[in-house]
Design a protein around this motif. Sequence first.
Motif, PDB file in Angstrom:
ATOM      1  N   ALA A  14       0.852  -1.188   0.000  1.00  0.00           N
ATOM      2  CA  ALA A  14       0.000   0.000   0.000  1.00  0.00           C
ATOM      3  C   ALA A  14       0.884   1.233   0.000  1.00  0.00           C
ATOM      4  O   ALA A  14       1.886   1.291   0.725  1.00  0.00           O
ATOM      5  CB  ALA A  14      -0.917   0.016   1.224  1.00  0.00           C
ATOM      6  N   LEU A  15       0.530   2.228  -0.807  1.00  0.00           N
ATOM      7  CA  LEU A  15       1.241   3.501  -0.861  1.00  0.00           C
ATOM      8  C   LEU A  15       0.438   4.547  -0.098  1.00  0.00           C
ATOM      9  O   LEU A  15      -0.770   4.691  -0.317  1.00  0.00           O
ATOM     10  CB  LEU A  15       1.423   3.953  -2.300  1.00  0.00           C
ATOM     11  N   ALA A  16       1.096   5.272   0.792  1.00  0.00           N
ATOM     12  CA  ALA A  16       0.441   6.342   1.529  1.00  0.00           C
ATOM     13  C   ALA A  16       0.346   7.581   0.646  1.00  0.00           C
ATOM     14  O   ALA A  16       1.350   8.037   0.088  1.00  0.00           O
ATOM     15  CB  ALA A  16       1.214   6.652   2.803  1.00  0.00           C
ATOM     16  N   ALA A  17      -0.854   8.119   0.522  1.00  0.00           N
ATOM     17  CA  ALA A  17      -1.060   9.257  -0.372  1.00  0.00           C
ATOM     18  C   ALA A  17      -0.282  10.484   0.080  1.00  0.00           C
ATOM     19  O   ALA A  17       0.250  11.228  -0.748  1.00  0.00           O
ATOM     20  CB  ALA A  17      -2.555   9.571  -0.451  1.00  0.00           C
ATOM     21  N   GLY A  18      -0.200  10.708   1.385  1.00  0.00           N
ATOM     22  CA  GLY A  18       0.440  11.928   1.881  1.00  0.00           C
ATOM     23  C   GLY A  18       1.948  11.906   1.823  1.00  0.00           C
ATOM     24  O   GLY A  18       2.586  12.852   1.345  1.00  0.00           O
ATOM     25  N   THR A  19       2.554  10.816   2.292  1.00  0.00           N
ATOM     26  CA  THR A  19       4.009  10.738   2.405  1.00  0.00           C
ATOM     27  C   THR A  19       4.670  10.021   1.241  1.00  0.00           C
ATOM     28  O   THR A  19       5.882  10.141   1.044  1.00  0.00           O
ATOM     29  CB  THR A  19       4.414  10.013   3.701  1.00  0.00           C
ATOM     30  N   GLY A  20       3.899   9.254   0.470  1.00  0.00           N
ATOM     31  CA  GLY A  20       4.474   8.475  -0.613  1.00  0.00           C
ATOM     32  C   GLY A  20       5.223   7.250  -0.147  1.00  0.00           C
ATOM     33  O   GLY A  20       5.892   6.584  -0.944  1.00  0.00           O
ATOM     34  N   VAL A  21       5.114   6.909   1.147  1.00  0.00           N
ATOM     35  CA  VAL A  21       5.792   5.738   1.693  1.00  0.00           C
ATOM     36  C   VAL A  21       5.063   4.467   1.265  1.00  0.00           C
ATOM     37  O   VAL A  21       3.824   4.432   1.223  1.00  0.00           O
ATOM     38  CB  VAL A  21       5.885   5.832   3.226  1.00  0.00           C
ATOM     39  N   LEU A  22       5.846   3.436   0.946  1.00  0.00           N
ATOM     40  CA  LEU A  22       5.298   2.142   0.568  1.00  0.00           C
ATOM     41  C   LEU A  22       5.330   1.212   1.769  1.00  0.00           C
ATOM     42  O   LEU A  22       6.372   1.082   2.431  1.00  0.00           O
ATOM     43  CB  LEU A  22       6.113   1.541  -0.575  1.00  0.00           C
ATOM     44  N   TYR A  23       4.219   0.572   2.058  1.00  0.00           N
ATOM     45  CA  TYR A  23       4.136  -0.386   3.165  1.00  0.00           C
ATOM     46  C   TYR A  23       3.927  -1.788   2.605  1.00  0.00           C
ATOM     47  O   TYR A  23       3.216  -1.972   1.610  1.00  0.00           O
ATOM     48  CB  TYR A  23       2.986  -0.023   4.103  1.00  0.00           C
ATOM     49  N   ALA A  24       4.531  -2.759   3.262  1.00  0.00           N
ATOM     50  CA  ALA A  24       4.448  -4.151   2.813  1.00  0.00           C
ATOM     51  C   ALA A  24       4.224  -5.060   4.000  1.00  0.00           C
ATOM     52  O   ALA A  24       4.897  -4.925   5.034  1.00  0.00           O
ATOM     53  CB  ALA A  24       5.731  -4.558   2.087  1.00  0.00           C
ATOM     54  N   VAL A  25       3.292  -5.997   3.869  1.00  0.00           N
ATOM     55  CA  VAL A  25       3.148  -7.023   4.896  1.00  0.00           C
ATOM     56  C   VAL A  25       4.214  -8.087   4.687  1.00  0.00           C
ATOM     57  O   VAL A  25       4.688  -8.310   3.571  1.00  0.00           O
ATOM     58  CB  VAL A  25       1.761  -7.701   4.881  1.00  0.00           C
ATOM     59  N   GLY A  26       4.598  -8.754   5.756  1.00  0.00           N
ATOM     60  CA  GLY A  26       5.361  -9.992   5.692  1.00  0.00           C
ATOM     61  C   GLY A  26       4.415 -11.109   6.067  1.00  0.00           C
ATOM     62  O   GLY A  26       4.166 -11.363   7.255  1.00  0.00           O
ATOM     63  N   ASP A  27       3.848 -11.758   5.028  1.00  0.00           N
ATOM     64  CA  ASP A  27       2.797 -12.757   5.221  1.00  0.00           C
ATOM     65  C   ASP A  27       3.415 -14.079   5.671  1.00  0.00           C
ATOM     66  O   ASP A  27       3.576 -15.020   4.897  1.00  0.00           O
ATOM     67  CB  ASP A  27       2.027 -12.924   3.916  1.00  0.00           C
ATOM     68  N   THR A  28       3.773 -14.135   6.953  1.00  0.00           N
ATOM     69  CA  THR A  28       4.392 -15.309   7.557  1.00  0.00           C
ATOM     70  C   THR A  28       3.734 -15.570   8.906  1.00  0.00           C
ATOM     71  O   THR A  28       2.904 -14.790   9.371  1.00  0.00           O
ATOM     72  CB  THR A  28       5.904 -15.094   7.775  1.00  0.00           C
ATOM     73  N   GLU A  29       4.120 -16.662   9.525  1.00  0.00           N
ATOM     74  CA  GLU A  29       3.555 -16.995  10.837  1.00  0.00           C
ATOM     75  C   GLU A  29       3.844 -15.900  11.850  1.00  0.00           C
ATOM     76  O   GLU A  29       2.990 -15.561  12.673  1.00  0.00           O
ATOM     77  CB  GLU A  29       4.117 -18.322  11.336  1.00  0.00           C
ATOM     78  N   ARG A  30       5.031 -15.322  11.800  1.00  0.00           N
ATOM     79  CA  ARG A  30       5.389 -14.249  12.727  1.00  0.00           C
ATOM     80  C   ARG A  30       4.576 -12.996  12.450  1.00  0.00           C
ATOM     81  O   ARG A  30       4.052 -12.362  13.366  1.00  0.00           O
ATOM     82  CB  ARG A  30       6.881 -13.951  12.615  1.00  0.00           C
ATOM     83  N   GLY A  31       4.467 -12.590  11.200  1.00  0.00           N
ATOM     84  CA  GLY A  31       3.688 -11.427  10.817  1.00  0.00           C
ATOM     85  C   GLY A  31       4.377 -10.113  11.104  1.00  0.00           C
ATOM     86  O   GLY A  31       4.481  -9.697  12.258  1.00  0.00           O
ATOM     87  N   VAL A  32       4.863  -9.437  10.052  1.00  0.00           N
ATOM     88  CA  VAL A  32       5.518  -8.146  10.217  1.00  0.00           C
ATOM     89  C   VAL A  32       5.029  -7.182   9.143  1.00  0.00           C
ATOM     90  O   VAL A  32       4.351  -7.573   8.193  1.00  0.00           O
ATOM     91  CB  VAL A  32       7.062  -8.261  10.128  1.00  0.00           C
ATOM     92  N   VAL A  33       5.402  -5.902   9.325  1.00  0.00           N
ATOM     93  CA  VAL A  33       5.112  -4.865   8.347  1.00  0.00           C
ATOM     94  C   VAL A  33       6.372  -4.032   8.157  1.00  0.00           C
ATOM     95  O   VAL A  33       7.060  -3.692   9.133  1.00  0.00           O
ATOM     96  CB  VAL A  33       3.963  -3.949   8.795  1.00  0.00           C
ATOM     97  N   ALA A  34       6.675  -3.696   6.905  1.00  0.00           N
ATOM     98  CA  ALA A  34       7.836  -2.866   6.588  1.00  0.00           C
ATOM     99  C   ALA A  34       7.376  -1.565   5.949  1.00  0.00           C
ATOM    100  O   ALA A  34       6.390  -1.539   5.214  1.00  0.00           O
ATOM    101  CB  ALA A  34       8.781  -3.601   5.639  1.00  0.00           C
ATOM    102  N   ALA A  35       8.113  -0.483   6.259  1.00  0.00           N
ATOM    103  CA  ALA A  35       7.883   0.821   5.633  1.00  0.00           C
ATOM    104  C   ALA A  35       9.106   1.166   4.798  1.00  0.00           C
ATOM    105  O   ALA A  35      10.237   1.090   5.280  1.00  0.00           O
ATOM    106  CB  ALA A  35       7.646   1.887   6.692  1.00  0.00           C
ATOM    107  N   LEU A  36       8.878   1.543   3.531  1.00  0.00           N
ATOM    108  CA  LEU A  36       9.975   1.825   2.610  1.00  0.00           C
ATOM    109  C   LEU A  36       9.686   3.108   1.838  1.00  0.00           C
ATOM    110  O   LEU A  36       8.548   3.365   1.446  1.00  0.00           O
ATOM    111  CB  LEU A  36      10.172   0.675   1.623  1.00  0.00           C
ATOM    112  N   ARG A  37      10.739   3.899   1.638  1.00  0.00           N
ATOM    113  CA  ARG A  37      10.568   5.136   0.878  1.00  0.00           C
ATOM    114  C   ARG A  37      11.089   4.955  -0.539  1.00  0.00           C
ATOM    115  O   ARG A  37      12.270   4.657  -0.740  1.00  0.00           O
ATOM    116  CB  ARG A  37      11.304   6.296   1.554  1.00  0.00           C
TER     117      ARG A  37
END
Length: 358
Positions: free
Chosen positions: A59-82
Motif C-alpha cells: 500500500a502507498l500512503a497518499a500523503g508521504t508516498g511511503v510504501l508499506y508491505a506485509v510480511g505474510d508469515t507466521e510471525r507477521g511483520v510490516v515494513a515501511a519503505l521510501r
Amino acid sequence: MDAVEHGERTGPGAGSWAYIGSFTSGGGRGITVAAVDADSGALIPRTSVGAVENPSCLALAAGTGVLYAVGDTERGVVAALRPSGGGLTALGPAVEAGGSGPTHLCVAGRRLLTANYASGSVSSLAVGPDGALSGPPVVLAHQGSGPDAERQAGPHAHQVLPDPGGRWVLGVDLGSDAVRVLALDQTSGALRVHTETALRAGSGPRHLAFHPDGEVVYVLHELEPQMTVCRWDPAGGLLEPLTEVVIDADGVPEGVRLRPSVVHVSPDGRFVRAAVRGSDTILTFSLADGAEKPQLTSVVDCGGSWPRDLVTDAGGRRLYVSNEWSGDVTWFDLDPRTGEPRRAGAVEIPAAACVVFS
C-alpha cells in the motif's frame, strides 16, 4: 537492506513506477520496482528488494508516498519503505504486526492497519510524520466460525480498509462469514466493533470494493463463488446486503472449484470486475443500469494461472493482473465503450501477488 538487480531493461517513455509484491516462499523476488511505459503500459523491471518475506500486499500512503508491505508469515511483520530514484529505502526495521499471516494492509489516518488471516485479527500501528512505523500494535481479535470445517474453524480476517469518508474501517472475515464495521481511535489506535453484517453461511467473504459514489459496496466471496451487492450508510456505519450475483464460468473441468480472489471497480464507476482462480478468468460487469445492478458483459482469460490481484492504472485505461501460479503480471487494454479487457502484454514476476502504482 540491499537491492538485487534482476535483468534490468530499458524502454521508451517511462511514465511512473509500479511496485510488485510476490511470495518469496514460492520463488518470488520480494518487491520488484518496475518502470511503466507511458505509451504501452508495459512494466519494465528495474530492481528487486527483499525487505520482508512474502510481501503479498502493498500500500502507498497518499500523503508521504511511503510504501508499506506485509510480511505474510507466521510471525507477521510490516515494513515501511521510501521510494527513491527507482529503488526503495527501508525506514527502520520491520515492525511486528501483532498477528499471524497478515494478508492485507491499509493506511487509515495516522494508523496503519493489517488484516491477520491466520490469527483472525485486525492490528493497528502508529505512523510517524515521516511515514515510519512504531509499535506496539493494538490488536482486535475477531470472533466466530463457519460451516466449512477446513477453512472456517475460526475467524480469518482477510481484508481491512477505511470507507471513502475516512470515518469507519471495514474488516472482511472469511472464517466467520461477516463484514465488521470498526471504529478507530486515531490517538490510541484502539479498534472496536461498531456493527457487524452477517453474510451467507459458508460463503467465505474475502474482499470488497466501494463504488466511487460511496454508497454501494461489492463483497466477493471465495468459498461460494458469488458477489454480494450492499448499500453503505456512512452516517450510521451500516452495511446492508441487497442482492447476490453468481460468479460462474463455462468450460471449467469437473472437480475444479472456482475461487474468486479480488473485486475492483473502475475509477469512472462504470464497471466492476472480479478475478476468479480455478477458471483463471476476469469477469466484467456493466453498471449501466445502476451501481446496485451489475450485469455480466464479458469473461476473458486472465493471461496466466491463479489470478490473485487486479488493479487499473490511474487513468483507468489498462488492467493489470497478478497471476501467482504462472508467475507473471499480465496487462490488458480496456475498451473505453464496453470495458472489455484485451490482452496487451505480460512480464515475468515469479509468484506475483499484487501491483500498486505511484
